[in-house]
Design a protein around this motif. Sequence first.
Motif, PDB file in Angstrom:
ATOM      1  N   THR A 169     -19.604  19.374  27.126  1.00 38.78           N
ATOM      2  CA  THR A 169     -17.902  19.504  26.780  1.00 38.78           C
ATOM      3  C   THR A 169     -17.505  20.130  28.276  1.00 38.78           C
ATOM      4  OG1 THR A 169     -18.221  18.249  24.860  1.00 38.78           O
ATOM      5  CG2 THR A 169     -15.976  18.947  25.732  1.00 38.78           C
ATOM      6  N   PHE A 170     -17.522  21.397  28.045  1.00 38.96           N
ATOM      7  CA  PHE A 170     -17.424  22.842  29.132  1.00 38.96           C
ATOM      8  C   PHE A 170     -17.606  21.560  30.829  1.00 38.96           C
ATOM      9  CE2 PHE A 170     -17.952  26.291  31.518  1.00 38.96           C
ATOM     10  CZ  PHE A 170     -15.999  26.756  31.649  1.00 38.96           C
ATOM     11  N   VAL A 171     -18.844  21.402  31.078  1.00 36.67           N
ATOM     12  CA  VAL A 171     -19.061  21.688  32.062  1.00 36.67           C
ATOM     13  C   VAL A 171     -18.275  20.016  32.824  1.00 36.67           C
ATOM     14  CG1 VAL A 171     -20.998  20.660  33.741  1.00 36.67           C
ATOM     15  CG2 VAL A 171     -21.553  22.459  31.915  1.00 36.67           C
ATOM     16  N   ALA A 172     -18.326  19.002  31.845  1.00 34.88           N
ATOM     17  CA  ALA A 172     -18.262  17.906  32.876  1.00 34.88           C
ATOM     18  C   ALA A 172     -16.169  17.803  32.535  1.00 34.88           C
ATOM     19  CB  ALA A 172     -17.985  16.652  31.089  1.00 34.88           C
ATOM     20  N   MET A 173     -15.467  18.452  31.810  1.00 30.46           N
ATOM     21  CA  MET A 173     -14.520  19.189  31.663  1.00 30.46           C
ATOM     22  C   MET A 173     -14.367  19.820  32.944  1.00 30.46           C
ATOM     23  SD  MET A 173     -12.565  17.854  29.687  1.00 30.46           S
ATOM     24  CE  MET A 173     -10.585  18.794  30.075  1.00 30.46           C
ATOM     25  N   VAL A 174     -14.788  21.006  33.393  1.00 29.83           N
ATOM     26  CA  VAL A 174     -14.806  21.456  34.983  1.00 29.83           C
ATOM     27  C   VAL A 174     -14.887  20.830  35.650  1.00 29.83           C
ATOM     28  CG1 VAL A 174     -15.741  23.703  36.020  1.00 29.83           C
ATOM     29  CG2 VAL A 174     -15.557  23.665  34.193  1.00 29.83           C
ATOM     30  N   PHE A 175     -15.647  19.913  36.220  1.00 29.99           N
ATOM     31  CA  PHE A 175     -15.907  19.062  37.095  1.00 29.99           C
ATOM     32  C   PHE A 175     -14.961  18.423  37.309  1.00 29.99           C
ATOM     33  CE2 PHE A 175     -20.534  21.463  37.248  1.00 29.99           C
ATOM     34  CZ  PHE A 175     -20.001  21.293  38.699  1.00 29.99           C
ATOM     35  N   GLY A 176     -14.695  16.924  35.914  1.00 32.75           N
ATOM     36  CA  GLY A 176     -13.777  15.847  35.903  1.00 32.75           C
ATOM     37  C   GLY A 176     -12.523  16.054  36.430  1.00 32.75           C
ATOM     38  N   THR A 177     -12.042  17.579  35.838  1.00 27.78           N
ATOM     39  CA  THR A 177     -10.536  18.221  36.385  1.00 27.78           C
ATOM     40  C   THR A 177     -10.673  18.603  37.489  1.00 27.78           C
ATOM     41  OG1 THR A 177     -10.446  19.271  34.187  1.00 27.78           O
ATOM     42  CG2 THR A 177      -9.234  20.208  36.275  1.00 27.78           C
ATOM     43  N   MET A 178     -11.594  18.837  38.083  1.00 33.53           N
ATOM     44  CA  MET A 178     -11.537  19.160  40.192  1.00 33.53           C
ATOM     45  C   MET A 178     -11.622  17.571  40.425  1.00 33.53           C
ATOM     46  SD  MET A 178     -13.490  22.581  40.811  1.00 33.53           S
ATOM     47  CE  MET A 178     -15.175  22.787  39.448  1.00 33.53           C
ATOM     48  N   ALA A 179     -12.258  16.984  39.832  1.00 29.27           N
ATOM     49  CA  ALA A 179     -12.020  15.555  40.731  1.00 29.27           C
ATOM     50  C   ALA A 179     -11.554  14.549  40.681  1.00 29.27           C
ATOM     51  CB  ALA A 179     -13.722  14.603  40.158  1.00 29.27           C
ATOM     52  N   ALA A 180     -10.646  14.728  39.075  1.00 33.26           N
ATOM     53  CA  ALA A 180      -9.804  14.016  38.915  1.00 33.26           C
ATOM     54  C   ALA A 180      -8.444  14.082  39.468  1.00 33.26           C
ATOM     55  CB  ALA A 180      -8.836  13.522  37.244  1.00 33.26           C
ATOM     56  N   TYR A 181      -7.872  15.578  39.825  1.00 32.92           N
ATOM     57  CA  TYR A 181      -7.274  15.755  40.299  1.00 32.92           C
ATOM     58  C   TYR A 181      -7.324  15.494  42.151  1.00 32.92           C
ATOM     59  CZ  TYR A 181      -3.975  19.755  42.542  1.00 32.92           C
ATOM     60  OH  TYR A 181      -2.761  20.176  43.033  1.00 32.92           O
TER      61      TYR A 181
ATOM     62  N   LEU B 160      -5.282  12.920  46.094  1.00 30.35           N
ATOM     63  CA  LEU B 160      -5.785  13.765  47.272  1.00 30.35           C
ATOM     64  C   LEU B 160      -5.641  12.294  48.385  1.00 30.35           C
ATOM     65  CD1 LEU B 160      -7.645  16.801  47.602  1.00 30.35           C
ATOM     66  CD2 LEU B 160      -5.398  16.421  48.209  1.00 30.35           C
ATOM     67  N   ALA B 161      -5.895  11.948  49.336  1.00 29.73           N
ATOM     68  CA  ALA B 161      -7.189  11.177  50.344  1.00 29.73           C
ATOM     69  C   ALA B 161      -7.268  11.296  51.238  1.00 29.73           C
ATOM     70  CB  ALA B 161      -5.945   9.703  50.924  1.00 29.73           C
ATOM     71  N   PHE B 162      -8.874  11.196  50.432  1.00 32.24           N
ATOM     72  CA  PHE B 162      -9.759  11.629  51.339  1.00 32.24           C
ATOM     73  C   PHE B 162     -10.436  10.386  51.701  1.00 32.24           C
ATOM     74  CE2 PHE B 162     -10.292  12.366  46.671  1.00 32.24           C
ATOM     75  CZ  PHE B 162     -11.665  11.908  46.528  1.00 32.24           C
ATOM     76  N   PRO B 163     -11.385  10.390  52.595  1.00 34.92           N
ATOM     77  CA  PRO B 163     -12.422   9.880  52.778  1.00 34.92           C
ATOM     78  C   PRO B 163     -13.680   9.236  51.847  1.00 34.92           C
ATOM     79  CG  PRO B 163     -13.042  11.054  54.529  1.00 34.92           C
ATOM     80  CD  PRO B 163     -11.909  11.987  54.129  1.00 34.92           C
ATOM     81  N   GLY B 164     -14.173   8.107  51.733  1.00 40.10           N
ATOM     82  CA  GLY B 164     -14.615   8.261  50.335  1.00 40.10           C
ATOM     83  C   GLY B 164     -14.376   7.810  48.292  1.00 40.10           C
ATOM     84  N   LYS B 165     -12.980   8.190  49.109  1.00 42.10           N
ATOM     85  CA  LYS B 165     -12.220   7.903  47.904  1.00 42.10           C
ATOM     86  C   LYS B 165     -12.355   6.587  46.685  1.00 42.10           C
ATOM     87  CE  LYS B 165      -7.522   8.228  45.570  1.00 42.10           C
ATOM     88  NZ  LYS B 165      -5.803   8.663  45.604  1.00 42.10           N
ATOM     89  N   ARG B 166     -12.754   5.548  46.862  1.00 44.02           N
ATOM     90  CA  ARG B 166     -12.455   4.645  46.445  1.00 44.02           C
ATOM     91  C   ARG B 166     -14.066   4.113  45.992  1.00 44.02           C
ATOM     92  NH1 ARG B 166      -8.594   0.777  46.571  1.00 44.02           N
ATOM     93  NH2 ARG B 166     -10.819  -1.159  47.190  1.00 44.02           N
ATOM     94  N   LEU B 167     -14.770   4.656  47.121  1.00 43.70           N
ATOM     95  CA  LEU B 167     -16.357   4.876  46.594  1.00 43.70           C
ATOM     96  C   LEU B 167     -16.769   5.341  45.493  1.00 43.70           C
ATOM     97  CD1 LEU B 167     -18.466   3.759  48.193  1.00 43.70           C
ATOM     98  CD2 LEU B 167     -19.585   5.688  49.137  1.00 43.70           C
ATOM     99  N   LEU B 168     -16.022   7.049  45.495  1.00 41.24           N
ATOM    100  CA  LEU B 168     -16.206   8.022  44.221  1.00 41.24           C
ATOM    101  C   LEU B 168     -15.255   7.022  43.198  1.00 41.24           C
ATOM    102  CD1 LEU B 168     -16.895  10.377  43.034  1.00 41.24           C
ATOM    103  CD2 LEU B 168     -14.463  11.103  43.569  1.00 41.24           C
TER     104      LEU B 168
ATOM    105  N   TYR C  87     -11.838   9.301  34.692  1.00 38.88           N
ATOM    106  CA  TYR C  87     -10.428   8.568  34.415  1.00 38.88           C
ATOM    107  C   TYR C  87      -9.674   8.829  33.841  1.00 38.88           C
ATOM    108  CZ  TYR C  87     -12.308   4.204  36.858  1.00 38.88           C
ATOM    109  OH  TYR C  87     -12.486   3.358  38.199  1.00 38.88           O
ATOM    110  N   THR C  88      -9.688   9.256  32.241  1.00 37.49           N
ATOM    111  CA  THR C  88      -8.670   9.776  31.818  1.00 37.49           C
ATOM    112  C   THR C  88      -7.761  10.899  32.323  1.00 37.49           C
ATOM    113  OG1 THR C  88      -9.932  11.824  30.415  1.00 37.49           O
ATOM    114  CG2 THR C  88      -8.544   9.411  29.077  1.00 37.49           C
ATOM    115  N   LEU C  89      -8.371  11.907  33.114  1.00 40.77           N
ATOM    116  CA  LEU C  89      -6.914  12.767  33.585  1.00 40.77           C
ATOM    117  C   LEU C  89      -6.511  12.879  34.742  1.00 40.77           C
ATOM    118  CD1 LEU C  89      -9.894  16.092  32.621  1.00 40.77           C
ATOM    119  CD2 LEU C  89      -7.366  15.712  31.724  1.00 40.77           C
ATOM    120  N   SER C  90      -7.100  11.642  35.274  1.00 32.49           N
ATOM    121  CA  SER C  90      -6.307  11.788  36.610  1.00 32.49           C
ATOM    122  C   SER C  90      -5.219  11.167  36.269  1.00 32.49           C
ATOM    123  CB  SER C  90      -7.248  10.523  37.794  1.00 32.49           C
ATOM    124  OG  SER C  90      -7.872   9.799  37.534  1.00 32.49           O
TER     125      SER C  90
END
Lengths: 367, 270
Positions: free
Chosen positions: B73-85, B90-98, B147-150
Motif C-alpha cells: 500500500t505504501f509503495v503504491a501510494m507513493v508512486f500512485g500519488t505522483m502519477a495521479a498528480y 500536467l500535459a505531457f507526451p504519452g499521458k493518454r498511453l499511461l 485512478y481514484t487519486l487523479s
Amino acid sequence: MAEIVLDGVSKRYPDGTTAVHDINLTIADREFVILVGPSGCGKSTTLNMIAGLEEISSGELRIDGERVNERAPRDRDIAMVFQSYALYPHMTVRENMAFPLTLAKLPKPEVAAKVGHAAQLLDLTALLDRKPANLSGGQRQRVAMGRAIVRDPKAFLMDEPLSNLDAKLRVQMRTSIARLQKRLGTTTVYVTHDQTEAMTLGDRIVIMYSGVVQQVGPPEELYDRPANLFVAGFIGSPSMNLLPAQVRDDGLHTIIGVIPHRSRGLPPEVVAGIRPEAFQDTRIRGGASFTDTVDILESMGAEKIAYFTFETGETGESGGTAFGDGAQVVARLDPKSRAREGEPATLWYDPAAVHIFDPDSGVNLTA
Amino acid sequence: MKLRWGFIDVLVILYALIPVLWIVSLSFKDPSTITDGSLLPTKWTLSNYAGIFRNDDFLRGLVNSIGIGLISTFVAMVFGTMAAYAIARLAFPGKRLLIGFSLLIAMFPQISLVTPLFQIERSLGLFDTWPGLILPYITFALPLTIYTLSAFFKEIPAELERAAKMDGATPFQAFWKVIVPLAVPGMVTTAILAFIFCWNDFLFAISLTSTSAARTAPATISFFTGSSQFEDPTGSIAAAAVVITIPIVIFVLFFQRRIVAGLTAGAVKG
C-alpha cells in the motif's frame, strides 16, 4: 519597488493562436497600471507572463533592468492576488499570510511581526486564527491582499481581485486598494474588465482588444481622445453614441440630422461619435440640435438617461421591436431636465465635441 | 415512500450481513454442534479462537498479511500519488498511453498471469518471499490508486498551486504543503482500498508461496486441518475469517475521521 518593461512581448499557443501580440509597455516604479479589455483580450495572459505562470513566446520582460523571461515565479519577487483569492483552506489566516515568509525561511519573530503589521493595515487582526471557510467574501479578499503585501515584493499583480464581491463592497474595496497602493508605493499591475474600475484606480490604463494594445494613457486622455472606435466604445458609461455618417459639403449627415463640420480631408463615409454627456436640453450658442421623442427615460437621481430610437429606413414598417430595430441614441441629462418619456425633446450639443472615426480602420480622425 | 425505502434498506443490510453473522456464529460453536443449523450457538466455546492462536502458521500468516499489505500500500501510494498528480495537472507526451496502460492492467485477468509469474519468480528467487507478493500487489494496486487519486486531485483548484508558486514555493513545496494536505481524505480512501485489495488477495498468495515464509492469512486458512482426519476444520476457519476482518475494520475506523468531505471549502470563491 521596481520598473517593469515589456519589450515586444507576445504569447502564441502551440495550436497557432496568438493570445497577446507584441506588447511594448514600460511600467514605472510606484506606478498603478490597469490592463483592461473584454474577456479574451489577452489581459490575464499578459499578467500571467509578468508573473511567470505562463511562458513568454517572444520578446523580453525586464524587472529593474534584468531580463526575467526564464525565471520561475518565486525568483521574480512579485506577489499576485487572484480572482478567486486562492487562499489555502487548511491554514488559518495567520498561516496563509505567513506562508510566503516561512517559504523564504525568515526567522519566526520577524514573520510574526510582519504578519501582525499587515493584519493591522488590513484590519484582519481579529480574524488571524480563523480558517478561510469561516470568512466573508470581503474578508477573504483582504487576506489575499495581506498575503501579497506581507513580504514587501517588488510589484503586485492583481487579477480581477474585486469581481467576486457584491457591488457595494466592490466600490469600498476599490478605494481601499487605491489608498493602500499610494501608501505602500509598490508598482502595481491590475487586470479588470470593468471600465469604471479602470478609470477610477489607475495612473495609466492599457486598453487591450484581441491580444493587441489599443491605447495606453491616463484615464482622462482615453476619455477625451480615444485613439479608435474600440476605445471610444469601451471607455465611458453609458458608452459613446457611434453614428454612421455621410460626408457632404454642409457637414456630416446622420440619423440625428446634419452635424456641422468641415468636410475637407474626410473620407465619404465616417462614423461620428458623441458622448451621452455631450448632450443637454438647454440651448448652446453655436451648437447643433435634434428633436425626437424620448423612448425611455431612466432617472438615476443625480442624472437622467434618455434613450431615443431612430428608424434606420431598412427595417421596420412595423415600427421596430422592443429591442430596437434602428439606431439608438443615448443622452445623459441634468436631473432638472424637463424631458418626459413619450414626449418630444430637443437636445443640443457642441459640434466640436464630436469625434470622427474612419469606419474601416476605426482610427480617430479628430484626435 | 419513506417506509418503503426503510424496508428496502433493511432488506439489503440483512442480505449483506447474514453471511457475516453466520460466520461469527460458526466461530463460537462447539465442534459437536457445528452442523446443528441454528443461528445462535447452542453450546458456546472460545476453543476455535484459542486453537487458531496456538497455530504458529496462522500467526505467521497474519504477520505476513499485515507486512506485505502495508508495504504494498505504501509503495503504491507513493508512486500512485505522483502519477495521479501528473495526470491531473500536467500535459505531457504519452499521458493518454499511461492512462490506457493502467486501465489495461486493472482489467487484466489475474489468473492468466499466475503461471508466467510463478516461473519468473522461481528463476529470480522471488518465489515464496515477501517481495514476490509485494511486486504483483503493487502492480495491481497502482491503477486503482492512480485512478481514484487523479479524480481527487482534479477537484483541487489549480489556482492554489499558482498562488503557492507566486508565494515562492518550488513545485515540490507547492505539492507537499498545499496540495497533499488538501488531498488527505482522498489519499486515505485510496490507501484503504489498496490495502483491502492486498489483504483480500487469495490467488497470488496461494500460487506464489509454498511455506509460511510469505504465505498470507487467507492462504494459510485454506491449509487448516481438523484435529483428526475425520473432523472438518470448519470452526477454526470461521474463527480465522472473523479475525482477518478485524484489521480492516480497525483500519477504516481509525481513518474515517479523516475522510471528511468539504475540506477544500473556503479556498476559492463561494
